[in-house]
Design a protein around this motif. Structure first.
Motif, short mmCIF file in Angstrom:
data_model
loop_
_atom_site.label_atom_id
_atom_site.label_comp_id
_atom_site.label_asym_id
_atom_site.label_seq_id
_atom_site.Cartn_x
_atom_site.Cartn_y
_atom_site.Cartn_z
N LEU A 1 0.89 -1.16 0.00
CA LEU A 1 0.00 0.00 0.00
C LEU A 1 0.92 1.20 0.00
N SER B 1 1.52 5.13 -0.56
CA SER B 1 0.83 6.43 -0.58
C SER B 1 1.71 7.55 -1.12
N ILE C 1 6.13 9.70 3.53
CA ILE C 1 7.50 9.31 3.90
C ILE C 1 7.58 7.82 4.24
N VAL D 1 0.59 -0.30 -4.87
CA VAL D 1 -0.81 0.06 -5.14
C VAL D 1 -1.14 1.38 -4.46
N TYR D 2 -1.63 2.33 -5.25
CA TYR D 2 -2.03 3.62 -4.70
C TYR D 2 -3.54 3.76 -4.83
N LEU D 3 -4.19 4.03 -3.71
CA LEU D 3 -5.63 4.26 -3.75
C LEU D 3 -5.87 5.75 -3.89
N LYS E 1 -9.21 2.75 5.46
CA LYS E 1 -8.03 1.88 5.46
C LYS E 1 -8.42 0.41 5.29
N VAL F 1 2.15 -5.05 2.35
CA VAL F 1 3.08 -4.22 3.14
C VAL F 1 2.48 -2.85 3.36
N VAL G 1 0.79 8.10 14.41
CA VAL G 1 -0.33 9.04 14.35
C VAL G 1 -1.45 8.41 15.16
N SER H 1 -4.18 7.33 14.63
CA SER H 1 -4.94 6.18 14.12
C SER H 1 -4.15 4.87 14.19
N GLN H 2 -2.85 4.94 14.41
CA GLN H 2 -2.05 3.71 14.39
C GLN H 2 -1.82 3.16 15.79
#
Ligand code: ATP
Ligand code: MG
Length: 364
Positions: free
Chosen positions: A170, A172, A175, A194-196, A256, A276, A284, A286-287
């Motif tokens: 995944l 994005s 960084i 893969v970029y969503l 996600k 991956v 952050v 959310s993690q």
């Protein structure tokens, strides 16, 4: 001519070693272009005019040296010529290091002492210092062939790309995910990035950034072709449902999870063995462990998170080293779907209820 050293290939059984070695040879050829390659008992020899910067980046290459070759009976002569070319007289002290493979009527140490004496005779102002010499002359003797060099250039190390099968990343363009993908490449995995695309919540600047970052990693894996998959429609619809239920803080979790599903679908199509991501624990809001638990539930393939225990600074250091950092910080529109306070404690039951509503349309 370059003498290339690799390490982990060495530890393996014969068939695995052969498989890894041939992957390494193929990757070196692909990276440096026109050259002749030969392997011999733990070493690879590359002949041709090549760019050493490209060789440094090939996964599996631990170090390499530009060297001169001769036959054993020419060694003395070539060592002196080499020392002249290498301007050994600019140093005050030197040492000769000899390594040997094959059967000879001398030991490595004897040969080193012999060559050292010869160099002293030619350059009488020099002194031998075996502990901390200012200049080292290395000689590798392999049966009747000799290789002389004075520099060892460090390579990236790791396992030859392709030795471990494929993974979907995944990707994005921020960084983290490029570093995560690179770390798995370094362990031998070919990556399908893969970029969503979250448009209309992001725009062309975000897409341009990720494309530009992917280009950097193409230097490590020539077929690193970014797959761009639309994700904005799902996000729009998810936001509607979440807003009706006053659950806007679940937006990122739902988004996600759907990304994981898309990654899994690509992986299954391509025969890749896992996914991956660039998540790092607590980096952050959310993690969190709670959120990662809920995310994992959406994907039945293993999810690899090589950055999970990294500090941001550690990740940034690698990003700089591999050349993605400068591109990852290019201005890009951040996702406008992100709510004011994303949940840090997502509950699976609640997520499943919302997804049941979205289900039919989006295959949740
Ligand atoms: P990154 O620096 O990789 O963008 P991040 O710190 O911004 O990560 P998140 O936005 O929470 O963190 O994303 C976590 C992970 O989810 C990313 O590392 C990446 O693997 C994946 N991801 C996020 N957004 C996308 C996207 N638009 N396309 C593909 N993968 C994504
Ligand atoms: Mg990001």
């Amino acid at each position: 001519m370059y003498l290339v050293r690799y390490s982990e290939v060495f530890l393996k059984s014969e068939p695995v070693r052969r498989h890894w070695e041939s992957a390494l040879v193929k990757n070196i050829k692909r990276a440096v272009g026109d050259c002749k390659i030969r392997t011999d008992r733990g070493r690879i020899w590359v002949e041709g005019v090549i760019n050493p910067e490209k060789l440094k980046k090939v996964f599996g290459v631990v170090s390499f040296s530009e060297c001169e070759h001769c036959k054993l009976d020419e060694l003395e002569k070539l060592v002196i010529e080499f020392c002249k070319k290498a301007k050994i007289e600019h140093a005050r002290t030197f040492a000769v290091r000899v390594k040997r493979v094959g059967t000879h009527d001398f030991t490595s140490q004897q040969k080193a002492a012999e060559l050292g004496a010869l160099i002293l005779k030619e350059f009488p102002r020099l002194k031998v210092d075996l502990k901390k010499p200012e200049k080292e002359i290395f000689v590798e003797i392999r049966d009747d062939d000799c290789y002389i060099f004075d520099k060892v250039i460090q390579g990236v190390g790791g396992i030859p790309l392709g030795a471990q099968g494929r993974l979907v990343a995944l990707f994005s363009g921020g960084i983290d995910s490029p570093v995560a993908a690179w770390l798995m490449m370094k362990r031998g995995c070919e990556i399908i990035p893969v970029y969503l695309d979250n448009s209309p919540f992001t725009d062309h600047t975000t897409l341009k950034r990720v494309e530009s970052v992917a280009e950097v990693l193409r230097g490590c894996q020539p077929d690193f072709e970014l797959r761009v998959i639309p994700h904005g429609d799902f996000l729009l619809r998810a936001k509607e449902v979440l807003s009706r239920r006053k659950m806007e803080n679940y937006t990122c979790i739902l988004c996600k999870r759907q990304m994981y599903r898309t990654a899994e679908a690509v992986a299954r199509e391509e025969g890749a063995k896992g996914v991956v991501t660039g998540e790092s624990l607590g980096q952050v809001a959310s993690q969190t462990l709670e959120n990662l638990l809920v995310l994992d539930e959406a994907c039945s393939l293993p999810v690899y998170r090589p950055l999970i225990g990294f500090d941001k600074l550690e990740t940034e250091r690698i990003a700089r080293e591999i050349g993605t950092y400068e591109r990852s910080i290019l201005p890009a529109k951040s996702c406008e779907a992100v709510p004011k306070k994303p949940t840090t404690k997502a509950k699976l039951e609640k997520v499943l209820e919302v997804e049941a509503e979205l289900g039919e349309e989006y295959g949740c």
